[in-house]
Write a protein that holds these residues in place. Structure first.
Motif, PDB file in Angstrom:
ATOM      1  N   ASN A  27       0.819  -1.216   0.000  1.00 27.48           N
ATOM      2  CA  ASN A  27       0.000   0.000   0.000  1.00 27.48           C
ATOM      3  C   ASN A  27       0.851   1.263   0.000  1.00 27.48           C
ATOM      4  O   ASN A  27       0.547   2.226  -0.707  1.00 27.48           O
ATOM      5  CB  ASN A  27      -0.938  -0.015   1.203  1.00 27.48           C
ATOM      6  N   ARG A  73       1.560  -6.877  10.622  1.00 22.94           N
ATOM      7  CA  ARG A  73       1.219  -5.753   9.738  1.00 22.94           C
ATOM      8  C   ARG A  73       2.136  -5.698   8.520  1.00 22.94           C
ATOM      9  O   ARG A  73       1.694  -5.395   7.404  1.00 22.94           O
ATOM     10  CB  ARG A  73       1.303  -4.449  10.530  1.00 22.94           C
ATOM     11  N   ARG A 113      -4.838   3.305   4.893  1.00 20.75           N
ATOM     12  CA  ARG A 113      -5.466   3.081   6.185  1.00 20.75           C
ATOM     13  C   ARG A 113      -4.851   1.857   6.863  1.00 20.75           C
ATOM     14  O   ARG A 113      -4.057   1.136   6.272  1.00 20.75           O
ATOM     15  CB  ARG A 113      -6.978   2.880   6.007  1.00 20.75           C
ATOM     16  N   ASN A 114      -5.248   1.636   8.094  1.00 23.87           N
ATOM     17  CA  ASN A 114      -4.773   0.461   8.819  1.00 23.87           C
ATOM     18  C   ASN A 114      -5.278  -0.822   8.177  1.00 23.87           C
ATOM     19  O   ASN A 114      -6.350  -0.853   7.559  1.00 23.87           O
ATOM     20  CB  ASN A 114      -5.253   0.512  10.273  1.00 23.87           C
ATOM     21  N   ILE A 115      -4.504  -1.871   8.321  1.00 21.41           N
ATOM     22  CA  ILE A 115      -4.941  -3.200   7.909  1.00 21.41           C
ATOM     23  C   ILE A 115      -5.512  -3.886   9.146  1.00 21.41           C
ATOM     24  O   ILE A 115      -4.816  -4.038  10.156  1.00 21.41           O
ATOM     25  CB  ILE A 115      -3.779  -4.011   7.319  1.00 21.41           C
ATOM     26  N   ASN A 116      -6.762  -4.276   9.070  1.00 26.51           N
ATOM     27  CA  ASN A 116      -7.457  -4.817  10.232  1.00 26.51           C
ATOM     28  C   ASN A 116      -7.354  -6.333  10.324  1.00 26.51           C
ATOM     29  O   ASN A 116      -6.959  -7.014   9.371  1.00 26.51           O
ATOM     30  CB  ASN A 116      -8.928  -4.391  10.205  1.00 26.51           C
ATOM     31  N   GLU A 117      -7.751  -6.847  11.481  1.00 27.91           N
ATOM     32  CA  GLU A 117      -7.706  -8.286  11.724  1.00 27.91           C
ATOM     33  C   GLU A 117      -8.615  -9.050  10.768  1.00 27.91           C
ATOM     34  O   GLU A 117      -8.366 -10.213  10.454  1.00 27.91           O
ATOM     35  CB  GLU A 117      -8.108  -8.576  13.168  1.00 27.91           C
ATOM     36  N   SER A 118      -9.677  -8.423  10.315  1.00 30.60           N
ATOM     37  CA  SER A 118     -10.561  -8.998   9.299  1.00 30.60           C
ATOM     38  C   SER A 118     -11.270  -7.853   8.592  1.00 30.60           C
ATOM     39  O   SER A 118     -11.108  -6.686   8.966  1.00 30.60           O
ATOM     40  CB  SER A 118     -11.594  -9.940   9.940  1.00 30.60           C
ATOM     41  N   SER A 119     -12.044  -8.160   7.570  1.00 27.93           N
ATOM     42  CA  SER A 119     -12.794  -7.126   6.844  1.00 27.93           C
ATOM     43  C   SER A 119     -14.277  -7.131   7.223  1.00 27.93           C
ATOM     44  O   SER A 119     -15.094  -6.472   6.581  1.00 27.93           O
ATOM     45  CB  SER A 119     -12.649  -7.337   5.332  1.00 27.93           C
ATOM     46  N   VAL A 120     -14.633  -7.876   8.268  1.00 27.69           N
ATOM     47  CA  VAL A 120     -16.036  -8.018   8.672  1.00 27.69           C
ATOM     48  C   VAL A 120     -16.428  -6.898   9.630  1.00 27.69           C
ATOM     49  O   VAL A 120     -15.749  -6.655  10.643  1.00 27.69           O
ATOM     50  CB  VAL A 120     -16.286  -9.377   9.350  1.00 27.69           C
ATOM     51  N   THR A 121     -17.505  -6.211   9.307  1.00 30.87           N
ATOM     52  CA  THR A 121     -18.066  -5.178  10.176  1.00 30.87           C
ATOM     53  C   THR A 121     -19.507  -5.544  10.505  1.00 30.87           C
ATOM     54  O   THR A 121     -20.283  -5.905   9.611  1.00 30.87           O
ATOM     55  CB  THR A 121     -18.032  -3.801   9.496  1.00 30.87           C
ATOM     56  N   GLY A 175     -16.492  -2.847  14.139  1.00 34.32           N
ATOM     57  CA  GLY A 175     -15.544  -3.508  13.242  1.00 34.32           C
ATOM     58  C   GLY A 175     -14.335  -4.024  13.986  1.00 34.32           C
ATOM     59  O   GLY A 175     -14.158  -3.763  15.181  1.00 34.32           O
TER      60      GLY A 175
END
Length: 332
Positions: free
Chosen positions: A126, A277, A250-258, A267
């Motif tokens: 990114n 990361r 943006r930050n990369i999250n633990e999952s893409s599920v909200t 989220g």
């Protein structure tokens, strides 16, 4: 095949060693670590032999050396490697002494050896895409860069004591990112810092919270926000503002599920720490280095990039200590 040896079997050495061992065009021949437990563990995990420093530097079998040892060994190992015609992949910083870094740069430049300084964020997919779009003029002329970098928690105090301090240890990555995004050298540095997270860090002579403003000769600005504490995870964001728009990562999250429910929208948190990361970045920087050794034309952080980042770090420290804006040219 490119044959590697690894110096340092700690956390970061384990990452780089494993990435070399898995690479289809590389082979991890051996490793050295002064702590036998580390050497035993990692050599067993990666299936390579343990070697002495003399064996590594004198071996005709080894093409390149991964330097992932303690900071105060980096410069000596770099010089010893290139003196023996071995390419170098070295973790940051090169050294905490500017003169020592300059001398090391001269030693490398006097050889045909390649030396990559492992500013891993340049290899994050990114960050790379953002920088490429800046270069392509997607948002016009770059005017401002905002970098947010916050650790989930402080490192151990014993690490703090030998790290060189926040600016040389943590923010040095952000100084490199700022140069990478701005495309110009930094001329002025203004730093404000406090110890708000852990009083033991202050007792060790360091800070844990900082805001730094950088300025280039053309007037471009960068703002860096650092903290050794982020209760929600590893906070890594970059925003670049230009004359025609803005780019951001943006930050990369633990999952893409909200979850969207009657009680609210919830989220996942950002990935917890740098190992997760920047996993892809660590793989990419090893791959890039191997490709360069095989003759491909690729871009990577050089010894001079390591020097420039340390110059800014020292300027930031002086700015904080003296409460004034410091010109990078003052740092000698």
């Amino acid at each position: 095949m490119i044959n590697f040896a690894l110096l340092g079997a700690g956390r970061i050495g384990s990452i780089h060693g494993a990435n070399v061992a898995r690479h289809p065009e590389a082979n991890l021949v051996g490793l050295y670590d002064p702590f036998q437990d580390n050497a035993d563990r990692l050599s067993a995990e990666l299936g390579c032999k343990q070697m002495t420093l003399d064996e590594i530097f004198s071996s005709d079998e080894i093409d390149a050396i991964l330097i992932c040892s303690a900071t105060d060994t980096h410069a000596d190992f770099i010089e010893r490697a290139v003196a023996n015609n071995k390419h170098v992949f070295c973790e940051k910083p090169i050294d905490l002494s500017l003169q020592r870094v300059r001398d090391c740069c001269v030693s490398v430049a006097a050889t045909d050896c390649k030396a990559l300084v492992a500013f891993n964020r340049r290899f994050d997919p990114n960050f790379q895409l953002l920088q490429q779009q800046c270069t392509q003029g997607v948002i016009g002329d770059i005017e401002m860069v905002n970098i947010i970098s916050k650790d989930p928690s402080p490192p151990p105090i014993e690490y703090i004591k030998t790290s060189g301090g926040l600016f040389r240890d943590m923010t040095i990555h952000d100084f490199d990112v700022a140069r990478f995004m701005l495309g110009e050298e930094i001329v002025n540095v203004s730093a404000h810092a406090s110890c708000l997270v852990d009083s033991d860090i202050a007792k060790a002579g360091d800070v844990d919270t900082a805001m730094i403003t950088l300025k280039t000769a053309s007037g471009k600005l960068a703002q860096i926000t650092n903290s050794r504490r982020a209760s929600y995870g590893y906070d890594q964001r970059v925003e670049v503002h230009g004359s025609k728009g803005m780019l951001e990562t943006r930050n990369i999250n633990e999952s893409s599920v909200t979850a969207h429910t009657a009680t609210g929208v919830n989220g996942p948190k950002p990935l917890h720490f740098f190992l997760e990361r920047y996993e892809a970045a660590y793989q990419s920087e090893i791959d890039t280095f191997i490709r360069s050794l095989k003759g491909e034309t690729v871009s990577f952080p050089t010894m001079n990039d390591g020097l420039q980042a340390l110059l800014i770090a020292d300027a930031a420290l002086l700015s904080y200590q003296q409460g004034r804006t410091v010109k990078v040219s003052e740092i000698t």
